[in-house]
Scaffold this active site. Structure first.
Site, PDB file in Angstrom:
ATOM      1  N   SER B 279      16.412   2.574 -10.809  1.00  0.00           N
ATOM      2  CA  SER B 279      17.544   2.265  -9.926  1.00  0.00           C
ATOM      3  C   SER B 279      18.020   3.405  -9.054  1.00  0.00           C
ATOM      4  O   SER B 279      18.739   3.170  -8.089  1.00  0.00           O
ATOM      5  CB  SER B 279      18.715   1.743 -10.752  1.00  0.00           C
ATOM      6  OG  SER B 279      18.374   0.500 -11.320  1.00  0.00           O
ATOM      7  N   ILE B 280      17.689   4.644  -9.376  1.00  0.00           N
ATOM      8  CA  ILE B 280      18.133   5.716  -8.465  1.00  0.00           C
ATOM      9  C   ILE B 280      17.450   5.562  -7.106  1.00  0.00           C
ATOM     10  O   ILE B 280      17.934   6.078  -6.098  1.00  0.00           O
ATOM     11  CB  ILE B 280      17.920   7.133  -9.023  1.00  0.00           C
ATOM     12  CG1 ILE B 280      16.461   7.410  -9.375  1.00  0.00           C
ATOM     13  CG2 ILE B 280      18.798   7.379 -10.229  1.00  0.00           C
ATOM     14  CD1 ILE B 280      16.235   8.867  -9.792  1.00  0.00           C
TER      15      ILE B 280
END
Lengths: 129, 585
Positions: B279-280
């Site tokens: 998700s980063i």
């Protein structure tokens, strides 16, 4: 060839040989001294290198941190940092606690209180890690 | 009878005999002159001199190399020594000069650690004129031998590379082999010429700050012990210049004992391996969407239900089941919202072009040779575009990703990571623009929300005293093309101070396990986030970053309240710090 000129020639030859020999000896001595000095410089450079490595080993951050802990020191935390300009001055604090009586032009008595411009409560505790 | 009466004489001297005599005199004179000339020539020294220093009694032992011919030193940005050459003695013996071989072997074994008297005696008896006794002895051992004064025992000196900082910055510095040639890291870069002019100086000055490096490594070790990780990566990068203040990879190795390092210890998890970061990566898809002009920060997207693409289904880990604004999509890390945003901005082609602009589609050009190539999908159907938007299906190195983040939140220009300290002139140079200043402001605001807004996945990354923005990530690990449900890569990328960014901090934990403190969770926000927070709190003062004042996030608060429909609130802050009350590590 006359005997006198022969004697002079031989004397010159011997004299030249002596001078050259002396010169050569001096040069050799100087060369030896230069070699020794260069080697001593090398020795000192290597010694200096070793001392630099020793110092780097002794001042590495892990060791400093360990010694600081042994001395009861703590790492600097942001809560301990304050701007100098925001620290209230003692003389301002003293004034803030006092009132200054004065007389208005109408003759009525009044009191002045002085409020410090900057206020900062510096927390000497700091959060536990 | 007189000579005058000798037969054959006329009473006059014999001219022939005189001439012969004079000729002989001249020959003798010539020979004598030649003899003097040869003496003169010898004295002046036109004949080569075969004397050497070894012929002098007082001369010290001959050195293998001068101190000026060693490999360059390696230092951190403040001159703290990381690698240097030392002249180290090794002991040898000449058996022909030793009367009592047994006694000498015994004396040597007593003075030198690790030497067996019987084995040494056998070696001395076999050798004729030369036998090694021990390599690289310590100064204390050398002093003992000099005191013993054993005949036939002498020293030979050689260069030896030492690393005073031991395992600190070991993956950056690298190590050398037995022949003093670099085998990894900056040591190898010196020999291959990758450092250019910097590698030819007396000392190579790295961009690292050893104090910050120690902080990062100690925090990663703490995470490794607590969360029982397989490995970890941590780095701190200057957001404008790309200089790396710290780059650490676990497990560590000691370059002084590089020959004992395992393959796993030699791996550099920051630049030598690529990972699906999860998700980063949404930072990049959000940046692309906002910068395209087709998506604005006030837009909302449908996350009421799962997103179906063909036979694939995309879900949210923390499903909100409602329409989400762009800030909420980022804050709650919605996969559905991110995928929809990416398609709204144009899909695969603009996304690929954006990643290319940030240098994520090619191998990183870096001083250290161990830069892994990104692993990218060969085809980009819709499902690949959707999963790539939230960091799955493509793998990159944590270092490349951190450089991309620096490019997006610094001043919007391309940042290239470097391990060499920049000169003041180099520090002012800027790369090509990658996003507009407006997008930079939007991204900073989104990152602020993740850490500071209530319900943000990065609340535990709030650092004491500093205003931090960031993004969390948790990605399932891949093995042989299959996702492993119970093993993840947990990461957090943070920027501080987020109102005027100075540094990017990235922490990636390889396969962490939750504990009681994290309620069993392994998510990036529970594991990597607090580690990054501690790195920021400890290193900020050392880097000269003044603590953030409370007014700093007023601007962000005002923006938050201006966004229509954003159901986001922030917790009340403590007066003397910026860490939201009520959160613990």
């Amino acid at each position: 060839m006359s005997s006198r000129s022969s004697v002079v020639a031989v004397a010159l030859a011997l004299g030249a040989a002596a001078v050259v020999f002396q010169l050569k000896h001096t040069v050799l001595e100087l060369e030896r001294e230069l070699r020794t000095t260069r080697q001593q410089i090398e020795e000192q450079r290597w010694r200096q290198q070793k001392l630099r490595a020793d110092r780097a080993y002794l001042t590495r951050p892990e060791r400093i941190a360990m010694q600081a802990r042994q001395l009861g020191m703590q790492p600097l935390r942001p809560a301990r940092i304050a701007e100098v300009g925001r620290i209230v001055r003692y003389d301002h604090l003293e004034l803030a606690g006092k009132t200054v009586p004065f007389v208005l032009p109408s003759g009525a008595a009044a009191e002045l209180r002085i409020k410090p411009i900057q206020t900062l409560a510096v927390d000497t505790g700091g959060p536990a890690r | 009878m007189s000579s005058d009466d000798l037969p054959g004489t006329t009473g006059q001297p014999d001219q022939t005999a005189l001439r012969l005599g004079r000729k002989r005199l001249r020959v003798v004179g010539l020979v004598v002159a030649l003899a003097f000339a040869s003496i003169a020539i010898r004295l002046v020294g036109f004949v080569p001199d075969s004397r050497t220093a070894a012929d002098d009694d007082e001369a010290p032992p001959r050195l293998e190399a001068t101190a000026l011919q060693t490999r360059p030193d390696i230092t951190d940005r403040h001159g703290q020594l990381l690698a240097t050459d030392l002249r180290v003695p090794s002991v040898f013996a000449d058996p022909s000069m030793i009367r009592d071989l047994g006694g000498t072997a015994k004396a040597l074994a007593e003075a030198l650690k690790g030497v067996n008297a019987d084995v040494l005696e056998v070696r001395l008896r076999k050798a004729k004129r030369f036998a090694w006794v021990k390599h690289q002895i310590t100064p204390a051992e050398q002093a003992k031998l000099l005191q013993l004064g054993l005949p036939g025992v002498d020293f030979r000196f050689a260069q030896h590379r030492v690393y005073p900082a031991e395992s600190l910055a070991s993956h950056v510095v690298g190590f050398v082999g037995l022949d003093n040639l670099g085998l990894a890291g900056i040591e190898q870069a010196i020999d291959t010429g990758k450092l250019g002019e910097a590698g030819k100086q007396r000392a190579v000055t790295l961009s690292l700050d050893l104090r910050v490096q120690e902080i990062v490594q100690s925090e990663l070790r703490h995470a490794h012990r607590r969360f029982r990780t397989e490995g970890a990566c941590g780095l701190v990068m200057d957001v404008l210049s790309g200089e790396l203040l710290a780059l650490a990879s676990l497990p560590e190795l000691d370059p002084n004992r590089a020959e004992t390092a395992t393959l796993d210890q030699q791996k550099n998890r920051c630049s030598g391996l690529s990972f699906e970061l999860g998700s980063i990566f949404k930072l990049l898809s959000h940046a692309m969407a906002l910068d395209s002009g087709k998506v604005s920060i006030a837009d909302q997207f449908d996350a009421t239900d799962v997103l179906r693409i063909g036979r694939h289904t995309i879900r949210d880990d923390h499903a909100k089941r409602k329409w989400l604004s762009v800030p909420e999509i980022f804050m709650y890390s919605s996969n559905i919202g991110t995928a929809r945003m990416t398609f709204a901005a144009g899909g695969a082609e603009p996304f690929k072009a954006f990643l290319t602009k940030l240098g994520l589609m090619e191998r990183l050009s870096f001083e250290i040779r161990a830069a892994a190539r990104p692993q990218l999908p060969s085809r980009w159907p819709d499902i690949t575009t959707a999963t790539a938007s939230f960091g799955h299906g493509l793998a990159t190195t944590p270092l490349q990703f951190a450089a991309a983040v620096a490019s997006l939140v610094g001043d919007g220009t391309r940042v290239r990571p470097t391990l060499l300290r920049h000169s003041p002139e180099q520090a002012k140079l800027r790369g090509a623009r990658v996003v507009s200043p407006r997008t930079v402001q939007d991204l900073r605001y989104l990152m602020w929300l993740v850490v500071n807004a209530k319900g943000g996945t990065g609340n535990r990354a709030a650092a004491e005293g500093y205003l931090v923005g960031g993004k969390t990530g948790t990605a399932e690990k891949v093995k042989n093309g299959v996702y492993l449900r119970d093993r993840v890569v947990a990461s957090f990328v943070g920027v501080f101070p987020i109102d005027k960014p100075r540094y990017v901090v990235l922490v990636m934990l390889d396969d962490p396990r939750g504990d009681a403190g994290t309620h069993g969770f392994r998510y990036g926000g529970w594991t990597a986030g607090p580690i990054a927070a501690e790195i920021i709190a400890r290193s900020g003062p050392l880097l000269g970053v003044p603590p953030s004042r409370l007014v700093a996030d007023d601007g962000f608060e005002q923006r938050l309240s201006a966004i229509k429909g954003a159901a986001v609130t922030t917790p009340r802050r403590a007066e003397n710090g910026l860490a939201p009350v009520g959160f613990d590590r």
